[in-house]
Design an enzyme around this catalytic site. Structure first.
Site, PDB file in Angstrom:
ATOM      1  N   THR A  65      45.886  40.907  36.244  1.00 33.93           N
ATOM      2  CA  THR A  65      45.354  40.145  35.113  1.00 33.93           C
ATOM      3  C   THR A  65      43.833  40.127  35.061  1.00 33.93           C
ATOM      4  O   THR A  65      43.258  39.667  34.075  1.00 33.93           O
ATOM      5  CB  THR A  65      45.844  38.696  35.192  1.00 33.93           C
ATOM      6  OG1 THR A  65      45.438  38.140  36.450  1.00 33.93           O
ATOM      7  CG2 THR A  65      47.357  38.635  35.085  1.00 33.93           C
TER       8      THR A  65
ATOM      9  N   ARG B 241      39.106  27.741  25.620  1.00 31.88           N
ATOM     10  CA  ARG B 241      37.973  28.647  25.755  1.00 31.88           C
ATOM     11  C   ARG B 241      38.427  29.955  26.392  1.00 31.88           C
ATOM     12  O   ARG B 241      39.070  29.949  27.448  1.00 31.88           O
ATOM     13  CB  ARG B 241      36.894  27.996  26.619  1.00 31.88           C
ATOM     14  CG  ARG B 241      35.609  28.799  26.730  1.00 31.88           C
ATOM     15  CD  ARG B 241      34.603  28.072  27.605  1.00 31.88           C
ATOM     16  NE  ARG B 241      33.306  28.747  27.598  1.00 31.88           N
ATOM     17  CZ  ARG B 241      32.252  28.346  28.315  1.00 31.88           C
ATOM     18  NH1 ARG B 241      32.349  27.254  29.079  1.00 31.88           N
ATOM     19  NH2 ARG B 241      31.116  28.994  28.257  1.00 31.88           N
ATOM     20  N   ILE B 242      38.117  31.055  25.767  1.00 32.16           N
ATOM     21  CA  ILE B 242      38.460  32.370  26.310  1.00 32.16           C
ATOM     22  C   ILE B 242      37.390  32.735  27.334  1.00 32.16           C
ATOM     23  O   ILE B 242      36.204  32.845  27.005  1.00 32.16           O
ATOM     24  CB  ILE B 242      38.549  33.419  25.197  1.00 32.16           C
ATOM     25  CG1 ILE B 242      39.647  33.019  24.198  1.00 32.16           C
ATOM     26  CG2 ILE B 242      38.821  34.788  25.790  1.00 32.16           C
ATOM     27  CD1 ILE B 242      41.029  32.863  24.792  1.00 32.16           C
TER      28      ILE B 242
ATOM     29  N   GLY C  99      48.560  34.273  29.787  1.00 32.80           N
ATOM     30  CA  GLY C  99      49.427  35.347  30.250  1.00 32.80           C
ATOM     31  C   GLY C  99      50.774  35.390  29.559  1.00 32.80           C
ATOM     32  O   GLY C  99      51.408  36.443  29.504  1.00 32.80           O
ATOM     33  N   GLU C 100      51.232  34.256  29.004  1.00 35.05           N
ATOM     34  CA  GLU C 100      52.589  34.202  28.469  1.00 35.05           C
ATOM     35  C   GLU C 100      52.678  33.866  26.986  1.00 35.05           C
ATOM     36  O   GLU C 100      53.670  34.182  26.343  1.00 35.05           O
ATOM     37  CB  GLU C 100      53.413  33.210  29.296  1.00 35.05           C
ATOM     38  CG  GLU C 100      53.655  33.736  30.703  1.00 35.05           C
ATOM     39  CD  GLU C 100      54.138  32.668  31.678  1.00 35.05           C
ATOM     40  OE1 GLU C 100      55.323  32.677  32.024  1.00 35.05           O
ATOM     41  OE2 GLU C 100      53.306  31.843  32.106  1.00 35.05           O
TER      42      GLU C 100
END
Length: 709
Positions: A462, A584-585, A660-661
């Site tokens: 990831t 927030r990315i 992630g999901e």
């Protein structure tokens, strides 16, 4: 702008990228040493029963074979927390594929040959592997996976449904699905006296060390588990699996370093799977499309070894406002392998069914599917009544519709054709909870001006190393290239696994706290740093896991365009688009990768991934990548991932949500809804394979010319 202004959120490249593409990154099965042995398991060949005889002599007679372990001579283990790890402890066979032996040899080839030569006899017992909604053994469990109540209800859902102007009462089926990470489950173990070192392909070394300590009656500080590089997991490596126990057992018995790398065909039986889910949805609404009743009932299976209940009705408790709601989980214990986590457990199959039913309701009402979802936006979380910390689903739907060109869509099914192709588009919403767990981390300022940050995170592909370095650099006010990070080692300290879209939030919280404290100490420090540097530690126990007064979730909107070939029945996705609200990315590059990966995995769920349980042999039929078809780059022409800016200070110091999901949750439903728009046929069982689609096209009487006849 200073060197640190844009660290958090910047599209920083993966730190381990060069190691991976050059082959220098070492995975669990690649830690070699003089005298290392290889081991190969022996799976049971009956669906239920017991071992009545073992003849290891043919295997031991083969060149290179060192040992054959079975329940007759394997060391006795302590009581595991997870019963699936009680390997070679008795003659009972709970399902086909359960390991009944292990052959250790000088080479992998010799171990494989030895495993084939071991002679096992069985007393077979009657078995039951067929799940039905009316199965006589189905029961309502105390709770579903994650500790969620199995049943929730408020209002009068039955009465409200009966009184509704528009009603939908439908059933959906999601088959068993398998994680199939690129790197199969592998472990390499070595004993030095009473000290055990393991390299394991795992999503969390803390859990592996804890279970090994229990099984081998060792203090945890005598066990080191490392997972420096992990080639994917998707939930199947979230807890320890049998191969790590077998490797440690074989290493102790032979005095060698031993590697156990499970063949891919063995994975469906021993590392978990997404259990099949049978859904019944009842939606009742007024003439404006506002829900008055929502009932979601799910039936699934579990094994007789360990109860695992896919929490597929839980998303219905979050998504839409309704005065009457009931969700129910039922489960049947069968003679099947134990199901477990697979990317977005619960939300993934549950939202497929819910979002498909919402599409059917939109058609029943003649309301635009995007607008229907907007009209049912809740003011607070329906199940708990808590206010949302942030919820920008409507913004995702509106922005996605704008980017997709939704306003140009003719809502009538079967209105777009290109030769033998029918073209359609669909939409679905998505949600996934914000999860976070306690963690420890340390940060050290070094005399050379650099920083060393240590946290027992697991990078399963990831980009966790990279993002955590960005969190550290931001908290320290330092350039990113001055921060070195160490992960994947149980000796660093406890940390949660990489799962539940909670890894970055949990590890990052601890990293941020340690670096923030270090920055404070450095501000008070005068003169050069000592040779050992200056260190600060953090433990987020009691803060990261504190109860929140807010309902915390990520949200998203999925859009899909498909073509359906009326000659072959093949469905192709020509475009997937997702817009997400995930706080927030922290790294634009790795975030986009995660979103796109999830969407593509959802495409596989919709079109290609299928697992059949053979009722006679009690075995999953599709056990390798030749028969279990996962999507590849060529399977979708265009995939787009976008996000809305979302500020939420009620989450963690970074203001981030898991990503992630959320990308997989609505993907399959959007594709399925697009297929309905293309064909006018509602498919309620996944996957939408050519045989299933073509049969339906013929049954619904498409013109002969369109079918190429």
């Amino acid at each position: 702008m200073t060197a640190t202004d844009a660290v958090l959120g910047a599209p920083a490249e993966r730190r381990e990228g060069r190691e991976k593409v050059t082959g220098t990154a070492r995975y669990a099965a690649e830690f070699d040493a003089p005298g290392r042995a290889q081991a190969w398991p022996v799976p049971a060949t009956v669906a239920r029963g017991r071992v009545t005889g073992v003849d290891p002599a043919p295997a031991l007679a083969l060149p290179g074979v060192l040992a054959v372990l079975t329940h007759e001579n394997a060391p006795r283990l302590g009581e595991p927390d997870d019963p699936t790890l009680a390997v070679l402890q008795g003659p009972h066979v709970p399902h086909r594929g359960w390991f009944v032996g292990l052959v250790v040899a000088e080479t992998l080839e010799a171990a494989r040959a030895g495993a084939a030569a071991v002679r096992i006899t069985y007393e077979a017992e009657p078995h039951d592997v067929a799940l039905t909604a009316s199965h006589s053994g189905a029961y309502v469990p105390e709770s579903a996976n994650g500790g969620f109540p199995a049943v929730t209800e408020h209002g009068d859902p039955d009465g409200a449904f009966a009184a509704s102007a528009a009603r939908v009462d439908v059933e959906y089926t999601v088959p068993p699905l398998h994680n199939h990470p690129m790197e199969p489950h592998s472990s390499t173990a070595h004993w030095d006296g009473e000290r055990l070192t393991v390299h394991s392909s795992s999503q969390g070394t803390t859990a592996v060390r804890k279970e090994l300590a229990r099984l081998f009656a060792l203090p945890e500080d005598r066990i080191t588990v490392r997972a420096e590089h992990v080639g994917g997991g998707f939930g199947s490596k979230g807890t320890p699996r049998p191969e790590v126990v077998l490797a440690a057992m074989a290493a102790r018995e032979t005095g060698r370093q031993v590697t156990v790398a499970l063949p891919r065909r063995y994975l469906p039986a021993v590392v978990g799977h997404r259990a099949p889910t049978l859904h019944r949805l009842r939606l009742g609404a007024d003439t404006d499309g506002r829900l008055g009743s929502l009932v979601h009932e799910v039936t699934t299976h579990t094994s007789r070894v360990k109860e695992f209940v896919e929490q597929a009705a839980v998303p219905a408790r979050v998504m839409y406002g309704t005065p009457a709601l009931r969700t129910v989980h039922r489960v049947a214990a069968l003679d099947v392998p134990t199901p477990s986590w697979m990317r977005a457990p619960g939300e993934c199959p549950g939202m497929y069914a819910l979002e498909s039913a919402m599409d059917e309701l939109a058609a029943e009402l003649g309301v635009d599917p995007v607008e229907l979802r907007v009209r049912n936006e809740p003011e607070a979380e329906p199940d708990s009544g808590k206010p949302f910390s942030s919820r920008h689903l409507v913004e995702c739907l509106r922005e996605g519709a704008r980017r997709f060109g939704w306003e140009d869509r003719d809502p009538r099914p079967r209105t777009r054709e290109a030769g033998p192709l029918l073209i359609g588009s669909g939409v679905a919403a998505a949600t996934y909870p914000v999860l976070v767990s306690p963690c420890v981390a340390s940060a050290r300022a070094l005399p050379d001006g650099g920083f060393l940050v240590r946290v027992n995170a697991t990078d399963i592909g990831t980009g966790a190393r990279t993002v955590l370095a960005q969190v550290a650099a931001d908290a320290l006010g330092a350039p990113l290239d001055r921060v070195r990070i160490e992960v994947g080692d149980s000796d660093i300290g406890f940390a949660p696994m990489a799962g539940g879209s909670s890894g970055t939030a949990s590890w990052g919280w601890a990293v941020h706290a340690a670096c923030d404290r270090l920055a404070g100490r450095l501000a008070e420090h005068a003169g050069p740093l000592p040779d050992e540097g200056v260190t600060a530690d953090a433990d987020t126990s009691g803060t990261a896991d504190a109860e929140s007064p807010y309902a915390r979730h990520a949200f998203g909107a999925h859009f899909a365009e498909v073509t359906v070939d009326t000659v072959s029945g093949e469905v192709r996705a020509t475009r997937l688009l997702g817009v997400f609200a995930a706080g927030r990315i922290l790294n634009a590059r790795t975030a986009r990768s995660q979103f796109i990966g999830g969407m593509t995995m959802g495409l596989g769920m919709a079109l290609t991934e299928d697992s059949t349980m053979d009722p006679v042999f009690g075995d999953f039929v599709e056990r390798d990548l030749a028969s279990y078809h996962v999507p590849a780059h060529a399977d979708v022409a265009r995939v787009e991932a976008h996000w809305v800016d979302e500020e939420d200070d009620r989450l963690n110091p970074m203001g981030s949500k898991g990503i992630g999901e959320i990308g997989i949750v609505g993907s399959a439903a959007a594709v399925g809804n697009a297929v309905h728009h293309a064909t006018g046929i509602r498919f309620r069982e996944l996957p939408l394979t050519p045989d299933r689609v073509l049969t339906a096209l013929l049954e619904h009487g498409h013109p002969a010319g369109m079918l190429g006849t």
